[in-house]
Scaffold this motif. Structure first.
Motif, PDB file in Angstrom:
ATOM      1  N   TYR A   1      32.315  -1.288  -2.830  1.00 46.84           N
ATOM      2  CA  TYR A   1      32.803  -0.597  -1.625  1.00 46.84           C
ATOM      3  C   TYR A   1      33.856  -1.523  -0.956  1.00 46.84           C
ATOM      4  N   LEU A   2      34.936  -0.793  -0.398  1.00 48.93           N
ATOM      5  CA  LEU A   2      35.649  -1.396   0.750  1.00 48.93           C
ATOM      6  C   LEU A   2      34.942  -1.884   1.848  1.00 48.93           C
ATOM      7  N   ASP A   3      35.496  -3.012   2.362  1.00 48.87           N
ATOM      8  CA  ASP A   3      34.612  -3.531   3.534  1.00 48.87           C
ATOM      9  C   ASP A   3      34.326  -2.625   4.524  1.00 48.87           C
ATOM     10  N   SER A   4      35.536  -1.820   5.040  1.00 49.46           N
ATOM     11  CA  SER A   4      35.534  -0.944   6.281  1.00 49.46           C
ATOM     12  C   SER A   4      34.441   0.317   6.076  1.00 49.46           C
ATOM     13  N   VAL A   5      33.973   0.512   4.517  1.00 49.79           N
ATOM     14  CA  VAL A   5      33.265   1.810   4.554  1.00 49.79           C
ATOM     15  C   VAL A   5      31.826   1.224   4.109  1.00 49.79           C
ATOM     16  N   LYS A   6      31.562   0.021   4.001  1.00 53.13           N
ATOM     17  CA  LYS A   6      30.079  -0.432   3.530  1.00 53.13           C
ATOM     18  C   LYS A   6      29.235  -0.046   4.671  1.00 53.13           C
TER      19      LYS A   6
ATOM     20  N   GLU B   1      44.309   2.983  -0.999  1.00 50.85           N
ATOM     21  CA  GLU B   1      43.522   1.749  -0.938  1.00 50.85           C
ATOM     22  C   GLU B   1      41.905   2.210  -1.947  1.00 50.85           C
TER      23      GLU B   1
ATOM     24  N   ARG C   1      34.881   8.215  10.762  1.00 50.43           N
ATOM     25  CA  ARG C   1      35.684   7.751  11.804  1.00 50.43           C
ATOM     26  C   ARG C   1      37.256   8.241  11.751  1.00 50.43           C
TER      27      ARG C   1
ATOM     28  N   ASP D   1      40.129   7.049  11.713  1.00 51.22           N
ATOM     29  CA  ASP D   1      40.751   6.163  10.768  1.00 51.22           C
ATOM     30  C   ASP D   1      40.291   6.244   9.125  1.00 51.22           C
ATOM     31  N   ASP D   2      39.462   7.207   8.772  1.00 46.28           N
ATOM     32  CA  ASP D   2      38.945   7.400   7.626  1.00 46.28           C
ATOM     33  C   ASP D   2      39.919   8.775   7.076  1.00 46.28           C
TER      34      ASP D   2
ATOM     35  N   ARG E   1      28.200   2.955   5.202  1.00 45.05           N
ATOM     36  CA  ARG E   1      28.603   4.414   5.785  1.00 45.05           C
ATOM     37  C   ARG E   1      28.751   5.326   4.581  1.00 45.05           C
TER      38      ARG E   1
ATOM     39  N   VAL F   1      38.376   2.772  -2.393  1.00 44.66           N
ATOM     40  CA  VAL F   1      37.286   2.987  -1.459  1.00 44.66           C
ATOM     41  C   VAL F   1      36.093   2.507  -2.143  1.00 44.66           C
TER      42      VAL F   1
END
Length: 121
Positions: free
Chosen positions: A60-65, A46, A87, A89-90, A67, A48
């Motif tokens: 940015y990928l939503d899950s890393v915005k 994916e 995290r 899951d990173d 951070r 990032v």
């Protein structure tokens, strides 16, 4: 041989930080948009984050915005990915790729081998 070289990965505890670097071997990065990808075991790769060649825009990928932050140092001809509040899951292999634009999907001129990021206590 023209390729990208990533560095900066490692083992970090949850909540920790890392800074990944993407540098070029045999050419300059300044004319390219740079995308960071990651691939976790058993999952698809994916995107990032991406920064334009001018450094004036990033996605940015939503899950890393909030951070992760991507930036480039033209003097060092390097693109960095600063990762905070990591995290589990990173956890993944992180790779960088060069293209003409951030929206040049699947049109990457150069890739790196990747660097392992493991987030675990």
């Amino acid at each position: 041989q023209l390729h990208l070289v990533e560095s900066g990965g490692g083992l970090v505890q949850p909540g920790g930080s890392l800074r990944l670097s993407c540098a070029a071997s045999g050419f300059t990065l300044r004319n390219y948009a740079i995308t960071w990808f990651r691939q976790a075991p058993g999952k698809e790769r994916e995107g990032v984050s991406c920064i334009t060649s001018r450094g004036d825009s990033a996605t940015y990928l939503d899950s890393v915005k909030g951070r992760f932050s991507i930036f480039r140092d033209y003097a060092e001809d390097t693109v960095y990915l600063r990762m905070n509040s990591l995290r589990p899951d990173d956890t993944a292999i992180y790779s960088c790729a060069a293209s003409a634009r951030c929206d040049s999907i699947n049109q990457y001129d150069y890739w790196g081998q990747g660097t392992q990021v493991t987030v675990s206590s």
